[in-house]
Design a protein around this motif. Sequence first.
Motif, PDB file in Angstrom:
ATOM      1  N   ASP A  91      12.260 -26.613 -19.923  1.00 54.25           N
ATOM      2  CA  ASP A  91      11.583 -27.454 -20.898  1.00 54.25           C
ATOM      3  C   ASP A  91      10.620 -28.384 -20.171  1.00 54.25           C
ATOM      4  O   ASP A  91      10.416 -28.290 -18.966  1.00 54.25           O
ATOM      5  CB  ASP A  91      12.588 -28.203 -21.779  1.00 54.25           C
ATOM      6  N   ARG A  92      10.020 -29.308 -20.898  1.00 56.62           N
ATOM      7  CA  ARG A  92       9.022 -30.205 -20.310  1.00 56.62           C
ATOM      8  C   ARG A  92       9.615 -31.107 -19.241  1.00 56.62           C
ATOM      9  O   ARG A  92       8.909 -31.662 -18.433  1.00 56.62           O
ATOM     10  CB  ARG A  92       8.320 -31.009 -21.387  1.00 56.62           C
ATOM     11  N   TYR A  93      10.941 -31.271 -19.221  1.00 60.90           N
ATOM     12  CA  TYR A  93      11.612 -32.071 -18.188  1.00 60.90           C
ATOM     13  C   TYR A  93      12.205 -31.201 -17.089  1.00 60.90           C
ATOM     14  O   TYR A  93      12.994 -31.672 -16.277  1.00 60.90           O
ATOM     15  CB  TYR A  93      12.721 -32.919 -18.822  1.00 60.90           C
ATOM     16  N   GLU A  94      11.881 -29.907 -17.105  1.00 60.44           N
ATOM     17  CA  GLU A  94      12.367 -28.920 -16.141  1.00 60.44           C
ATOM     18  C   GLU A  94      13.877 -28.712 -16.229  1.00 60.44           C
ATOM     19  O   GLU A  94      14.538 -28.417 -15.236  1.00 60.44           O
ATOM     20  CB  GLU A  94      11.921 -29.276 -14.716  1.00 60.44           C
ATOM     21  N   MET A  95      14.412 -28.838 -17.440  1.00 61.85           N
ATOM     22  CA  MET A  95      15.808 -28.548 -17.724  1.00 61.85           C
ATOM     23  C   MET A  95      15.860 -27.163 -18.387  1.00 61.85           C
ATOM     24  O   MET A  95      14.942 -26.794 -19.125  1.00 61.85           O
ATOM     25  CB  MET A  95      16.407 -29.589 -18.667  1.00 61.85           C
ATOM     26  N   PRO A  96      16.934 -26.386 -18.140  1.00 58.56           N
ATOM     27  CA  PRO A  96      16.978 -25.033 -18.704  1.00 58.56           C
ATOM     28  C   PRO A  96      17.227 -25.004 -20.209  1.00 58.56           C
ATOM     29  O   PRO A  96      18.055 -25.750 -20.733  1.00 58.56           O
ATOM     30  CB  PRO A  96      18.152 -24.378 -17.967  1.00 58.56           C
ATOM     31  N   LEU A  97      16.464 -24.151 -20.859  1.00 58.36           N
ATOM     32  CA  LEU A  97      16.655 -23.829 -22.274  1.00 58.36           C
ATOM     33  C   LEU A  97      17.064 -22.377 -22.319  1.00 58.36           C
ATOM     34  O   LEU A  97      16.413 -21.534 -21.697  1.00 58.36           O
ATOM     35  CB  LEU A  97      15.365 -24.009 -23.068  1.00 58.36           C
ATOM     36  N   GLY A 126       9.471 -28.265 -25.885  1.00 52.95           N
ATOM     37  CA  GLY A 126      10.539 -29.189 -26.244  1.00 52.95           C
ATOM     38  C   GLY A 126      11.875 -28.463 -26.219  1.00 52.95           C
ATOM     39  O   GLY A 126      11.921 -27.241 -26.335  1.00 52.95           O
ATOM     40  N   PHE A 127      12.965 -29.224 -26.072  1.00 51.12           N
ATOM     41  CA  PHE A 127      14.256 -28.546 -25.940  1.00 51.12           C
ATOM     42  C   PHE A 127      14.959 -28.293 -27.265  1.00 51.12           C
ATOM     43  O   PHE A 127      16.034 -27.718 -27.302  1.00 51.12           O
ATOM     44  CB  PHE A 127      15.184 -29.265 -24.948  1.00 51.12           C
ATOM     45  N   ASN A 128      14.369 -28.720 -28.373  1.00 52.68           N
ATOM     46  CA  ASN A 128      14.999 -28.462 -29.658  1.00 52.68           C
ATOM     47  C   ASN A 128      13.928 -28.213 -30.720  1.00 52.68           C
ATOM     48  O   ASN A 128      12.739 -28.301 -30.449  1.00 52.68           O
ATOM     49  CB  ASN A 128      15.924 -29.615 -30.053  1.00 52.68           C
ATOM     50  N   THR A 129      14.404 -27.913 -31.919  1.00 55.94           N
ATOM     51  CA  THR A 129      13.485 -27.689 -33.030  1.00 55.94           C
ATOM     52  C   THR A 129      14.029 -28.305 -34.312  1.00 55.94           C
ATOM     53  O   THR A 129      15.236 -28.268 -34.562  1.00 55.94           O
ATOM     54  CB  THR A 129      13.205 -26.192 -33.261  1.00 55.94           C
ATOM     55  N   TRP A 130      13.114 -28.863 -35.090  1.00 56.40           N
ATOM     56  CA  TRP A 130      13.444 -29.236 -36.460  1.00 56.40           C
ATOM     57  C   TRP A 130      13.725 -27.948 -37.213  1.00 56.40           C
ATOM     58  O   TRP A 130      13.173 -26.888 -36.885  1.00 56.40           O
ATOM     59  CB  TRP A 130      12.271 -29.935 -37.137  1.00 56.40           C
ATOM     60  N   THR A 131      14.568 -28.022 -38.244  1.00 59.55           N
ATOM     61  CA  THR A 131      14.805 -26.872 -39.110  1.00 59.55           C
ATOM     62  C   THR A 131      14.523 -27.261 -40.557  1.00 59.55           C
ATOM     63  O   THR A 131      14.300 -28.430 -40.866  1.00 59.55           O
ATOM     64  CB  THR A 131      16.270 -26.371 -39.013  1.00 59.55           C
ATOM     65  N   SER A 132      14.577 -26.281 -41.419  1.00 60.15           N
ATOM     66  CA  SER A 132      14.345 -26.509 -42.844  1.00 60.15           C
ATOM     67  C   SER A 132      15.574 -27.070 -43.554  1.00 60.15           C
ATOM     68  O   SER A 132      15.495 -27.436 -44.722  1.00 60.15           O
ATOM     69  CB  SER A 132      13.926 -25.197 -43.511  1.00 60.15           C
ATOM     70  N   ASN A 133      16.706 -27.149 -42.860  1.00 56.46           N
ATOM     71  CA  ASN A 133      17.939 -27.657 -43.465  1.00 56.46           C
ATOM     72  C   ASN A 133      17.913 -29.178 -43.498  1.00 56.46           C
ATOM     73  O   ASN A 133      17.829 -29.818 -42.448  1.00 56.46           O
ATOM     74  CB  ASN A 133      19.157 -27.174 -42.678  1.00 56.46           C
ATOM     75  N   THR A 134      17.963 -29.722 -44.702  1.00 61.76           N
ATOM     76  CA  THR A 134      17.925 -31.170 -44.868  1.00 61.76           C
ATOM     77  C   THR A 134      19.188 -31.664 -45.571  1.00 61.76           C
ATOM     78  O   THR A 134      19.896 -30.885 -46.225  1.00 61.76           O
ATOM     79  CB  THR A 134      16.693 -31.614 -45.675  1.00 61.76           C
ATOM     80  N   MET A 135      19.437 -32.953 -45.428  1.00 66.24           N
ATOM     81  CA  MET A 135      20.534 -33.610 -46.131  1.00 66.24           C
ATOM     82  C   MET A 135      19.920 -34.821 -46.823  1.00 66.24           C
ATOM     83  O   MET A 135      19.606 -35.815 -46.169  1.00 66.24           O
ATOM     84  CB  MET A 135      21.632 -34.029 -45.146  1.00 66.24           C
ATOM     85  N   GLY A 136      19.677 -34.669 -48.125  1.00 68.48           N
ATOM     86  CA  GLY A 136      18.997 -35.719 -48.850  1.00 68.48           C
ATOM     87  C   GLY A 136      17.552 -35.838 -48.390  1.00 68.48           C
ATOM     88  O   GLY A 136      16.952 -34.873 -47.919  1.00 68.48           O
TER      89      GLY A 136
END
Length: 165
Positions: free
Chosen positions: A81-87, A98-108
């Motif tokens: 990732d951008r911090y040179e950590m493994p994904l 980036g090491f994660n992603t937003w998803t379409s699953n929402t809560m309220g």
Amino acid sequence: MEEERFVDHGDGTVTDTHSKLMWMQNDSYLDLKDFISYSIAKKYMKKKNEEAFAGHSDWRMPSKDEAHSLYLHEKEKSVLDRYEMPLYIDTVFTEGCGFNTWTSNTMGSINAYVFSFASGTGGQTDMDDILHTSLRLVRGTMDPEFKKKLGKIPARKGLYVSDQR
């Protein structure tokens, strides 16, 4: 010879032959050089559709299961990732993301689900949060037989950043 799971189309897209989903090879961090909130993620998605990125205008946020489908549980491959950590996603995807992603699953109207490619975990996060959050867009419909094999996503524990790294 075994077929490659991920096919690079050479136009910024990758197809997962197992899930049958098409992914953007870059994520929003690589394109925008910044982490984004949920509302900015939606604007990013809208812009990519208006541009008809790679000839398609049906890009969307992945569901949490779709994001999970990219995670390589055996950790046999990884990108940094951008911090040179493994994904733990296939090396067909661009490093420095980036090491994660937003998803379409929402809560309220306050929280949305974020999936980590570093830990294989996920959980609800405030939609206004921009702490290390990006978006990887997808299109298509996941193969139902592949979805059955995914299993449950482990919940993240404790503070978001400390347990993700």
